[in-house]
Design a protein around this motif. Sequence first.
Motif, mmCIF file in Angstrom:
data_model
loop_
_atom_site.group_PDB
_atom_site.id
_atom_site.type_symbol
_atom_site.label_atom_id
_atom_site.label_comp_id
_atom_site.label_asym_id
_atom_site.label_seq_id
_atom_site.Cartn_x
_atom_site.Cartn_y
_atom_site.Cartn_z
ATOM 1 N N ILE A 1 1.044 -1.319 -0.506
ATOM 2 C CA ILE A 1 0.077 -0.116 -0.556
ATOM 3 C C ILE A 1 0.493 1.286 -0.188
ATOM 4 C CG2 ILE A 1 -1.681 1.528 0.874
ATOM 5 C CD1 ILE A 1 -2.945 -1.742 2.610
ATOM 6 N N GLN A 2 1.642 1.430 1.174
ATOM 7 C CA GLN A 2 2.913 2.310 0.892
ATOM 8 C C GLN A 2 3.977 2.558 -0.260
ATOM 9 O OE1 GLN A 2 4.935 1.381 4.683
ATOM 10 N NE2 GLN A 2 3.604 2.766 5.777
ATOM 11 N N HIS A 3 3.716 1.824 -1.292
ATOM 12 C CA HIS A 3 4.346 1.858 -2.057
ATOM 13 C C HIS A 3 3.407 1.963 -3.316
ATOM 14 C CE1 HIS A 3 7.614 0.665 0.668
ATOM 15 N NE2 HIS A 3 8.518 1.352 -0.062
ATOM 16 N N ASN A 4 2.393 2.108 -3.128
ATOM 17 C CA ASN A 4 1.407 2.065 -4.637
ATOM 18 C C ASN A 4 1.790 0.882 -5.505
ATOM 19 O OD1 ASN A 4 -0.740 3.871 -4.932
ATOM 20 N ND2 ASN A 4 0.772 4.865 -6.056
ATOM 21 N N PHE A 5 1.511 -0.324 -5.420
ATOM 22 C CA PHE A 5 1.215 -1.340 -5.602
ATOM 23 C C PHE A 5 -0.153 -1.804 -5.404
ATOM 24 C CE2 PHE A 5 5.832 -2.016 -5.258
ATOM 25 C CZ PHE A 5 6.264 -2.539 -7.375
ATOM 26 N N LEU A 6 -0.368 -1.740 -4.058
ATOM 27 C CA LEU A 6 -1.876 -2.080 -3.818
ATOM 28 C C LEU A 6 -3.301 -0.758 -3.559
ATOM 29 C CD1 LEU A 6 -3.605 -4.106 -3.333
ATOM 30 C CD2 LEU A 6 -3.170 -4.450 -1.509
ATOM 31 N N ASN A 7 -3.888 -0.879 -4.449
ATOM 32 C CA ASN A 7 -4.728 0.531 -3.934
ATOM 33 C C ASN A 7 -6.040 0.244 -4.448
ATOM 34 O OD1 ASN A 7 -5.744 2.687 -4.237
ATOM 35 N ND2 ASN A 7 -3.923 4.227 -5.245
ATOM 36 N N GLU A 8 -6.768 0.127 -3.243
ATOM 37 C CA GLU A 8 -8.233 -0.348 -3.527
ATOM 38 C C GLU A 8 -9.226 1.127 -4.845
ATOM 39 O OE1 GLU A 8 -10.426 -2.808 -0.458
ATOM 40 O OE2 GLU A 8 -9.077 -4.175 -1.931
ATOM 41 N N GLU A 9 -9.148 2.048 -3.828
ATOM 42 C CA GLU A 9 -10.272 2.677 -4.954
ATOM 43 C C GLU A 9 -9.797 2.396 -6.544
ATOM 44 O OE1 GLU A 9 -10.870 7.248 -5.778
ATOM 45 O OE2 GLU A 9 -9.851 6.665 -3.909
ATOM 46 N N ARG A 10 -7.984 2.944 -6.983
ATOM 47 C CA ARG A 10 -8.230 1.929 -7.998
ATOM 48 C C ARG A 10 -7.995 0.741 -8.937
ATOM 49 N NH1 ARG A 10 -1.749 3.367 -7.997
ATOM 50 N NH2 ARG A 10 -1.828 0.735 -7.815
ATOM 51 N N PHE A 11 -7.884 -0.217 -7.863
ATOM 52 C CA PHE A 11 -8.610 -1.224 -8.519
ATOM 53 C C PHE A 11 -9.455 -1.392 -8.838
ATOM 54 C CE2 PHE A 11 -10.919 -5.353 -7.666
ATOM 55 C CZ PHE A 11 -10.372 -5.538 -8.555
ATOM 56 N N ALA A 12 -10.636 -0.821 -8.163
ATOM 57 C CA ALA A 12 -12.525 -0.722 -8.173
ATOM 58 C C ALA A 12 -12.381 0.071 -10.039
ATOM 59 C CB ALA A 12 -12.543 0.243 -7.005
ATOM 60 N N LYS A 13 -11.686 1.297 -9.719
ATOM 61 C CA LYS A 13 -11.715 2.081 -10.978
ATOM 62 C C LYS A 13 -11.922 1.852 -12.495
ATOM 63 C CE LYS A 13 -11.776 6.878 -8.867
ATOM 64 N NZ LYS A 13 -10.957 8.480 -8.215
ATOM 65 N N ILE A 14 -10.208 0.841 -12.268
ATOM 66 C CA ILE A 14 -9.832 0.337 -13.750
ATOM 67 C C ILE A 14 -10.958 -1.544 -14.155
ATOM 68 C CG2 ILE A 14 -8.377 -1.483 -14.155
ATOM 69 C CD1 ILE A 14 -6.275 0.709 -13.140
ATOM 70 N N PHE A 15 -11.319 -2.090 -12.378
ATOM 71 C CA PHE A 15 -12.211 -3.081 -12.752
ATOM 72 C C PHE A 15 -13.677 -2.619 -13.553
ATOM 73 C CE2 PHE A 15 -15.833 -5.718 -11.647
ATOM 74 C CZ PHE A 15 -15.107 -7.180 -11.437
ATOM 75 N N VAL A 16 -14.252 -1.304 -13.020
ATOM 76 C CA VAL A 16 -15.302 -0.557 -13.859
ATOM 77 C C VAL A 16 -15.672 -1.117 -15.223
ATOM 78 C CG1 VAL A 16 -16.480 1.003 -14.144
ATOM 79 C CG2 VAL A 16 -16.388 0.519 -11.147
ATOM 80 N N ARG A 17 -14.050 0.099 -15.883
ATOM 81 C CA ARG A 17 -13.941 0.581 -16.643
ATOM 82 C C ARG A 17 -13.946 -0.513 -17.599
ATOM 83 N NH1 ARG A 17 -15.696 4.384 -19.061
ATOM 84 N NH2 ARG A 17 -15.756 5.893 -17.659
ATOM 85 N N GLY A 18 -12.930 -1.479 -17.245
ATOM 86 C CA GLY A 18 -12.582 -2.314 -18.292
ATOM 87 C C GLY A 18 -14.099 -3.528 -18.352
ATOM 88 N N LYS A 19 -14.676 -3.762 -17.098
ATOM 89 C CA LYS A 19 -16.216 -4.836 -17.175
ATOM 90 C C LYS A 19 -17.005 -3.969 -18.103
ATOM 91 C CE LYS A 19 -14.014 -7.881 -14.891
ATOM 92 N NZ LYS A 19 -12.843 -8.559 -15.703
ATOM 93 N N PHE A 20 -17.324 -2.423 -18.286
ATOM 94 C CA PHE A 20 -18.326 -2.123 -18.492
ATOM 95 C C PHE A 20 -18.177 -1.860 -20.665
ATOM 96 C CE2 PHE A 20 -19.706 2.373 -20.341
ATOM 97 C CZ PHE A 20 -21.235 2.227 -19.662
ATOM 98 N N ASN A 21 -16.298 -1.278 -20.576
ATOM 99 C CA ASN A 21 -16.060 -0.739 -22.109
ATOM 100 C C ASN A 21 -16.109 -2.489 -22.496
ATOM 101 O OD1 ASN A 21 -16.229 1.667 -21.146
ATOM 102 N ND2 ASN A 21 -13.544 1.552 -20.627
#
Length: 158
Positions: free
Chosen positions: A53-73
């Motif tokens: 998390i501290q080194h920005n490898f894991l970011n749940e908000e970013r994950f959710a946004k990318i997931f939404v974009r992918g599944k939608f598009n």
Amino acid sequence: MHQKQKSYTVEEAKKKLEHYCAYQERCHKEVKQKLRDLNIIPEAADIIIVHLIQHNFLNEERFAKIFVRGKFNIKKWGRFRITQELKKKDISKININAALREISDDEYIEVFNALAEKKANTILETNILKKKKKLTAYLLYRGWESHLVYSKVNELIN
């Protein structure tokens, strides 16, 4: 014959998980499962997760946004299905809502209409009721809201 499983130091596991997260956006649940699969003790797993998390490898908000974009598009999923899938991944309501806001209402309706029309044209059923049922089932399965589905089906098939 029992295979002895490789054990990892915290540093080795950190590197392995950095690669795992860098390769593809991951949610916390996937990372925790990966750490369990590697037989990392919970105390070490917590240290590794904090590091990611501290080194920005894991970011749940970013994950959710990318997931939404992918599944939608790509998969043309509606908000309902996307929300259900993110809940299964233990994504917070706040992150789910923030991610869904990335899709404008205009874009949402445009994609829905195009999907519904394309699918309606491929259903070869001649019985109108059966054709409506097939299109309805298809759109609901993809997670589109029922009020949108029913009005579109009635508009397209009559």
